[in-house]
Write an enzyme that holds these catalytic residues in place. Structure first.
Site, PDB file in Angstrom:
ATOM      1  CE  LYS A 273      -3.983  -1.820   2.562  1.00 34.35           C
ATOM      2  NZ  LYS A 273      -5.002  -1.580   1.535  1.00 34.35           N
ATOM      3  NE  ARG A 347     -10.945  -9.686  -2.169  1.00 31.19           N
ATOM      4  CZ  ARG A 347     -11.262  -8.782  -3.088  1.00 31.19           C
ATOM      5  NH1 ARG A 347     -11.598  -9.166  -4.312  1.00 31.19           N
ATOM      6  NH2 ARG A 347     -11.255  -7.497  -2.794  1.00 31.19           N
TER       7      ARG A 347
HETATM    8  N1  BES Z   1      -8.225  -3.757   4.321  1.00 33.49           N
HETATM    9  C1  BES Z   1      -8.331  -3.360   2.968  1.00 33.49           C
HETATM   10  C2  BES Z   1      -9.619  -2.580   2.690  1.00 33.49           C
HETATM   11  C3  BES Z   1      -9.648  -1.173   3.191  1.00 33.49           C
HETATM   12  C4  BES Z   1      -8.931  -0.180   2.558  1.00 33.49           C
HETATM   13  C5  BES Z   1     -10.433  -0.844   4.262  1.00 33.49           C
HETATM   14  C6  BES Z   1      -9.002   1.115   3.008  1.00 33.49           C
HETATM   15  C7  BES Z   1     -10.520   0.454   4.699  1.00 33.49           C
HETATM   16  C8  BES Z   1      -9.790   1.433   4.093  1.00 33.49           C
HETATM   17  C9  BES Z   1      -8.320  -4.572   2.058  1.00 33.49           C
HETATM   18  O1  BES Z   1      -7.535  -5.619   2.477  1.00 33.49           O
HETATM   19  C10 BES Z   1      -7.761  -4.102   0.754  1.00 33.49           C
HETATM   20  O2  BES Z   1      -6.627  -3.730   0.731  1.00 33.49           O
HETATM   21  N2  BES Z   1      -8.579  -4.133  -0.282  1.00 33.49           N
HETATM   22  C11 BES Z   1      -8.169  -3.674  -1.554  1.00 33.49           C
HETATM   23  C12 BES Z   1      -8.721  -4.628  -2.573  1.00 33.49           C
HETATM   24  C13 BES Z   1      -8.185  -4.400  -3.953  1.00 33.49           C
HETATM   25  C14 BES Z   1      -6.720  -4.756  -4.003  1.00 33.49           C
HETATM   26  C15 BES Z   1      -8.968  -5.248  -4.916  1.00 33.49           C
HETATM   27  C16 BES Z   1      -8.728  -2.267  -1.757  1.00 33.49           C
HETATM   28  O3  BES Z   1      -9.827  -2.001  -1.300  1.00 33.49           O
HETATM   29  O4  BES Z   1      -8.016  -1.451  -2.314  1.00 33.49           O
HETATM   30 MN    MN Z   2      -5.514  -5.391   1.850  1.00 32.42          MN
END
Ligand code: BES
Ligand code: MN
Ligand code: ZN
Length: 494
Positions: A273, A347
């Site tokens: 990230k 997931r």
């Molecule tokens: N934990 C995150 C989702 C999230 C992001 C929650 C920001 C709250 C604030 C999750 O694991 C994630 O990183 N999801 C990705 C999925 C994507 C790679 C398809 C996302 O939401 O960017």
């Molecule tokens: Mn994630």
């Protein structure tokens, strides 16, 4: 903090602060004696218009009642208060009392029409407990604890006492459950590790006589949880699969299962990230925290139902041995998954936990997960995204959301979206591209929940707040406790 229900006249209340919710400018007859004791100042203040007409307005003052200055807080309320307004009123009262200097308070409920005494004691108690929460674990000089120690609710009639007591118990339980979830969420990733979560779960279980079980990586290996383990392997923190079994109902009654995403820190893994705001990914165990918070409330209330909690928990870290984009893993269900983005890890741990949950032969399975940033784009920080493969379950959860004020909004699970999860190299891909990101994440989970009645709450936007008020919210504990209480009530009627 001590709460009590009091069937007395307002002028006889012994408290540092008297809270008087009143509709309009006229003195309610029930306050005539109190007004007399205060030499007519309450009615004069009301008539003066000093208390603004807008509901929720407050006017705090001291009046010479008895032999000391008596603090009085007038609160303007609607003629007919609905459920949403009662929760707002509760927040207002909680802010005034918790932020004030009074040690004891009496809240007169006789001036509020439209909601019953139980709904009021529930809402006000829950608000006071939540408002009193402080995060102190790592503060050398913590914010001072509130002075407020005693709260008495003054009810108008004898028939209100029992409902007020029941509401008070519910408000306390939900407040405690919410605060427990908030504390776990607010703890940093180096304190709240998967091992810590497991220890907290076991402690909670011991305290309330709930059955707890913690599976280690080797156990998961044996169960074929290749998907969960593929996320955990890049971290030096060992993963855990926590299960809790609360048996409050009949032996033969099938349990409700709550499954919570417990990523104690989500760096994104190799699909790292961006740095900004990454600290907030300590909140990626909000689903797990909500399961534990709900169990705490459930046990405190002793609800007559059976509930199972399942928490897959690990860190998502980049490392030489971490999963890489393109890796293919095999889930416990037998389905193979192409990991196109290691940041879509929620997931991957949930699918194995959901497959595992079938062994409890649940009547209903509800998972809670801070699953997608896309859900925040869709619904903001107001409502959790609700998905379900069963309309009756969705309706029950929406009703509980409405009743508790812990909002949720139903989203689609149509098969049309499954197209986006096609993989050339495995049974399914773990991402579906940018369009409808929250929906495709739910559709991924749907492939693992076909054998039972299932709902999924995407709580990415609701589990915590960012900015100056950064902190865990404890959502969706209020929704879940309401849902379970409704289930228990329905069971009792049958
Ligand atoms: N934990 C995150 C989702 C999230 C992001 C929650 C920001 C709250 C604030 C999750 O694991 C994630 O990183 N999801 C990705 C999925 C994507 C790679 C398809 C996302 O939401 O960017
Ligand atoms: Mn994630
Ligand atoms: Zn995550």
């Amino acid at each position: 903090m001590e709460f009590s229900i009091n069937l007395t006249s307002p002028e006889k209340a012994q408290a540092d602060c008297l809270v008087l919710p009143i509709a309009g400018k006229k003195l309610p007859t029930a306050l005539a004696k109190l007004d007399e004791a205060g030499q007519g100042w309450i009615s004069a203040l009301l008539a003066s218009g000093e208390l603004a007409e807008k509901s929720g307005s407050t006017l705090a003052t001291h009046l010479p009642i008895g032999n000391k200055p008596q603090k009085i807080v007038l609160v303007q309320v609607d003629k007919d208060v609905n459920a949403a307004a009662s929760r707002k009123l509760a927040d207002t009262i909680a802010k005034v009392l918790v932020g004030g200097k009074s040690i004891s308070a009496a809240v007169w409920l006789g001036g509020i029409r439209g909601v019953d005494a139980g709904a009021l004691t529930h809402a006000i108690t829950q608000s006071i407990v939540a408002e009193s929460y402080r995060f102190t674990a790592f503060k050398s000089e913590p914010d001072p604890a509130p002075l407020l120690a005693q709260i008495a609710y003054i009810v108008a009639k004898k028939s209100d006492v029992d409902t007020a007591e029941a509401g008070l118990a519910r408000g306390l339980a939900v407040g405690h459950g919410v605060n427990f979830a908030r504390e776990l969420g607010n703890l940093p990733g180096n304190a709240c590790t998967p091992t810590y979560l497991a220890d907290e779960a076991v402690k909670l279980a011991r305290h309330y006589g709930i059955k707890a079980d913690v599976l280690e990586a080797a156990d998961m290996e044996k169960l074929g949880m290749g998907s969960l383990l593929s996320v955990a392997k890049g971290s030096v923190q060992p993963p855990k699969l926590i299960t809790l079994e609360y048996r409050g109902g009949a032996k033969s009654a099938k349990p409700i299962a709550l499954v919570g995403k417990g990523i104690t820190f989500d760096s994104g893994g190799i699909s790292l990230k961006p740095g900004e705001g990454m600290d907030e990914m300590k909140y990626d165990m909000g689903g797990a925290a909500a399961v534990l918070g709900t169990f705490r409330a459930l046990a405190e209330l002793g609800l007559p139902i059976n509930v199972v909690g399942v928490i897959p928990t690990c860190e998502n870290m980049p490392a030489g041995n971490a999963s890489k984009p393109g890796d293919v893993v095999k889930s416990m269900s037998g389905q193979t998954i192409e990991i196109l983005n290691t940041d879509a890890e929620g997931r991957l741990i949930l699918c194995d936990a959901l497959t595992y949950t079938a062994k409890f032969e649940p009547e209903v399975v509800i998972d809670l997960a801070t699953l997608t940033g896309a859900c925040i784009i869709a619904l903001g920080h107001v409502a959790s995204g609700l998905y379900a493969n069963n309309d009756a379950l969705a309706d029950e959860l929406l009703a509980a959301a409405d009743e508790s004020g812990d909002k949720a909004w139903r989203m689609p699970l149509w098969d049309d979206y499954q197209e986006q999860l096609k993989s050339n190299f495995a049974d399914v891909a773990n991402i579906g591209g940018r369009p409808a990101g929250s929906v495709t994440a739910a559709c991924f989970l749907a492939r693992f929940t076909k054998d039972y009645t299932w709902a999924h709450l995407d709580i990415a936007g609701t589990a915590w707040k960012s900015g100056a008020a950064k902190g865990a919210t404890g959502r969706p504990v209020p929704l879940l406790v309401e849902y379970l209480a409704q289930r228990a009530a329905k069971k009792a009627k049958k």
